[in-house]
Enzyme design. Structure first.
Site, PDB file in Angstrom:
ATOM      1  CD  GLU A  35      -2.602   1.665   0.283  1.00 15.99           C
ATOM      2  OE1 GLU A  35      -3.427   0.840  -0.142  1.00 15.99           O
ATOM      3  OE2 GLU A  35      -2.456   2.813  -0.200  1.00 15.99           O
ATOM      4  CB  THR A  42     -11.286   5.151  -1.465  1.00 16.40           C
ATOM      5  OG1 THR A  42     -10.226   5.203  -2.407  1.00 16.40           O
ATOM      6  CG2 THR A  42     -12.168   6.373  -1.630  1.00 16.40           C
ATOM      7  CB  CYS A  43     -14.255   2.538   2.002  1.00 13.49           C
ATOM      8  SG  CYS A  43     -15.692   2.431   3.060  1.00 13.49           S
ATOM      9  CB  CYS A  48     -17.944   4.736   3.012  1.00 11.99           C
ATOM     10  SG  CYS A  48     -17.077   3.807   1.772  1.00 11.99           S
ATOM     11  CE  LYS A  51     -20.973   8.568   2.880  1.00 11.46           C
ATOM     12  NZ  LYS A  51     -20.856   8.098   1.515  1.00 11.46           N
ATOM     13  CE1 TYR A 180     -24.277   5.998  -4.227  1.00  9.66           C
ATOM     14  CE2 TYR A 180     -23.894   6.158  -6.580  1.00  9.66           C
ATOM     15  CZ  TYR A 180     -24.378   5.456  -5.488  1.00  9.66           C
ATOM     16  OH  TYR A 180     -24.942   4.243  -5.652  1.00  9.66           O
ATOM     17  CD  GLU A 184     -22.865  10.271  -0.210  1.00 10.71           C
ATOM     18  OE1 GLU A 184     -23.553   9.252  -0.088  1.00 10.71           O
ATOM     19  OE2 GLU A 184     -21.612  10.236  -0.217  1.00 10.71           O
ATOM     20  NE  ARG A 201     -22.029  15.057 -17.966  1.00  7.04           N
ATOM     21  CZ  ARG A 201     -21.045  14.281 -18.377  1.00  7.04           C
ATOM     22  NH1 ARG A 201     -20.061  14.766 -19.104  1.00  7.04           N
ATOM     23  NH2 ARG A 201     -21.039  13.007 -18.066  1.00  7.04           N
ATOM     24  CG  HIS A 438     -48.190   1.692  14.428  1.00  7.63           C
ATOM     25  ND1 HIS A 438     -48.296   2.533  13.338  1.00  7.63           N
ATOM     26  CD2 HIS A 438     -48.891   2.261  15.431  1.00  7.63           C
ATOM     27  CE1 HIS A 438     -49.058   3.567  13.686  1.00  7.63           C
ATOM     28  NE2 HIS A 438     -49.424   3.424  14.942  1.00  7.63           N
ATOM     29  CD  GLU A 443     -46.684   2.045  10.597  1.00  8.34           C
ATOM     30  OE1 GLU A 443     -47.669   1.298  10.743  1.00  8.34           O
ATOM     31  OE2 GLU A 443     -46.334   2.886  11.446  1.00  8.34           O
TER      32      GLU A 443
END
Ligand code: NDP
Length: 459
Positions: A35, A42-43, A48, A51, A180, A184, A201, A438, A443
């Site tokens: 790495e 990224t996540c 994610c 975010k 997305y 966000e 656009r 409920h 529901e």
């Protein structure tokens, strides 16, 4: 004894690479993972996870306002500290990244903090100069933000890579794109007090989503203060002191503190040596793979965003897991890319699984729609002007539920469970036979009795 240094060399310690490496190791393979940035991909590091943390942070703005309707008086006007959030986020992603590393260590996977490039079907070169031979190579390098449109000054814009760590909360933010990431961040920053303009656009946000969801998000973001410029893109960005002056295709010029470009992501294959090793890429630069995530070079596989199939973390994880089980675990597993539930973490959220009304009408002869729109219970006392929208798309011939779409609080949580029902092939009658919980918003999904529309092809 293998004649290779390792059985598996994984390039990229993101969601897909880490899962593949760990599972391969549990099957007895010797594994090395390289790495170049931070473990987690990224996540975890700049997607994610942060975010969602920022979305939570932004929603307190609504909570403080809404509390008054339930009898609360706040002692003083709440204030927000951007640097505090950035530091808290950093602490959490550092913790998660550490967990990923510990998990790999525990399973005997060797981590290398270096960039790796492919030399040939069985060899990689590390940026520290070493060359490693491997029986299999897995490319799990993800994707990087596109810097599009290629207008003068686009380099002055930040991407989702940098936006979490801006030195200060921008007072004025210009967002380019309507997907997305763009919606966000528009939602987050508008709630944190930033004046947000968003240009795209298209004539609406979130191409490909159900039309009612798109309209609902557009209206909710407008209500939160986002100023949209549809069918409009910037033509140049100029810096003057601390200000970024954006000229729009309409001719208008506007001043901002930051510009965020969120116009898609590009598979991260450039400079990886894949072409030299004979690996086929598609026109977007994505690695071409078969159902087993295998490239045209039999010893090289690829999973996750770098293959540009369905670019979502859980998909990359499944692909990585299936690869490891198949190649090292003696199983035969492919990943279904059908009926993948997903969420957009705007406020309110979209939770969705299956076909939009538009796609269903294009593919099926008879499509029945059951839709509702209502004020969520909490809004009755808070007074907040908000709408929850739900829609079930049904095959009119078989009664099978083709898609379910929710815009509202916790819609992402609902989508996860709706995903099971839709994946199992539930019919509208199955939904109707399910007892309601409920009082909940969800529901409504089992009490939608009246069809709101029927579309017959050719009628
Ligand atoms: P998206 O593909 O969602 O959206 C890209 C946006 O940029 C669209 O509005 C598109 O317009 C526009 N665009 C693309 N190219 C250009 C161009 N050359 N000039 C101007 N506008 C352009 O990409 P994102 O970057 O938002 O997200 C990337 C991926 O990351 C997503 O597809 C998703 O898979 C993943 N993701 C998932 C999240 C989640 O699950 N909650 C959150 C964030 C990302 P048009 O519509 O006209 O094509």
């Amino acid at each position: 004894m293998s004649s290779y240094d390792v059985d598996l060399f994984v390039i990229g310690a993101g969601s897909g690479g880490v899962r593949a490496g760990r599972i391969a190791a549990t099957h007895g393979a010797s594994v090395m993972v390289a790495e170049e940035f931070r473990i987690g991909g990224t996540c975890v590091i700049r997607g994610c996870v942060p975010k969602k943390l920022y979305a939570y942070a932004s929603r307190f703005a609504d909570e403080f306002e809404d509390a008054a309707g339930f009898g609360w008086t706040l002692p003083q006007k709440p204030s927000f500290d951007w640097s505090f959030l950035v530091a808290a986020k950093e602490k959490e992603i550092t913790r998660l990244s550490g967990l990923y590393r510990a998990n790999l260590d525990r399973n005997g996977v060797k981590m290398v903090d270096a960039r790796a490039t492919v030399l040939d079907p069985h060899r990689v070169k590390l940026s520290d100069g070493r060359e490693i031979s491997a029986k299999y190579i897995l490319v799990a390098t993800g994707a990087t933000p596109a810097m599009e449109p290629a207008i003068p000054g686009i380099e002055l814009a930040v991407t989702s890579n940098e936006v979490f760590d801006l030195p200060a909360l921008p007072k004025r933010l210009f967002v380019i794109g309507g997907g997305y990431i763009a919606v966000e961040f528009a939602s987050v920053f508008a709630r944190l007090g930033t004046k947000v303009h968003q240009a795209m656009r298209a004539d609406n946000v979130l191409r490909g989503f159900d039309g009612d969801m798109r309209n609902g998000v557009r209206d909710a973001l407008s209500h939160a203060g986002v100023q949209f410029h549809f069918g409009t893109l910037p033509t140049k960005i100029e810096k003057s002191g601390d200000t970024l002056r954006v000229t729009l295709s309409s001719g208008e010029t506007l001043d901002f503190d930051q510009v965020l470009v969120a116009t898609g992501r590009i598979p991260h294959t450039r400079g990886l040596g894949l072409e030299a090793a004979g690996v086929e890429l598609d026109q977007q630069g994505a690695v071409k793979v078969d159902a087993y995530s295998r490239t045209n070079v039999p010893s090289i596989y690829a999973v996750g965003d770098v293959t540009n199939r369905v670019n979502l973390t859980p998909v990359a994880i499944r692909e990585g897991h299936a690869f490891a089980d198949t190649v090292f675990g003696g199983k035969d597993i492919t990943v279904s890319h059908e009926h993948i539930a997903t969420a957009v973490f705007t406020t309110p959220e979209i939770g969705t699984v299956g076909l939009s009304e538009e796609d269903a009408r294009a593919a099926y002869d008879v499509v029945d729609i059951y839709a509702t729109s209502f004020r969520p219970m909490k809004a009755t006392l808070s007074g907040r002007a908000e709408k929850t929208i739900m829609k079930i798309v049904v095959d009119g011939k078989t009664d099978r539920v083709l898609g379910v779409h929710v815009l509202g609080h916790d819609a992402g949580e609902m989508a996860q469970l709706l995903g099971i029902a839709v994946k199992m092939g539930a019919t509208k009658a199955d939904f109707d036979a399910t007892m309601a919980v409920h009082p909940t918003a969800a529901e409504e999904l089992v009490t939608l009795r009246s069809r709101t529309a029927r579309y017959e092809r050719g009628a």
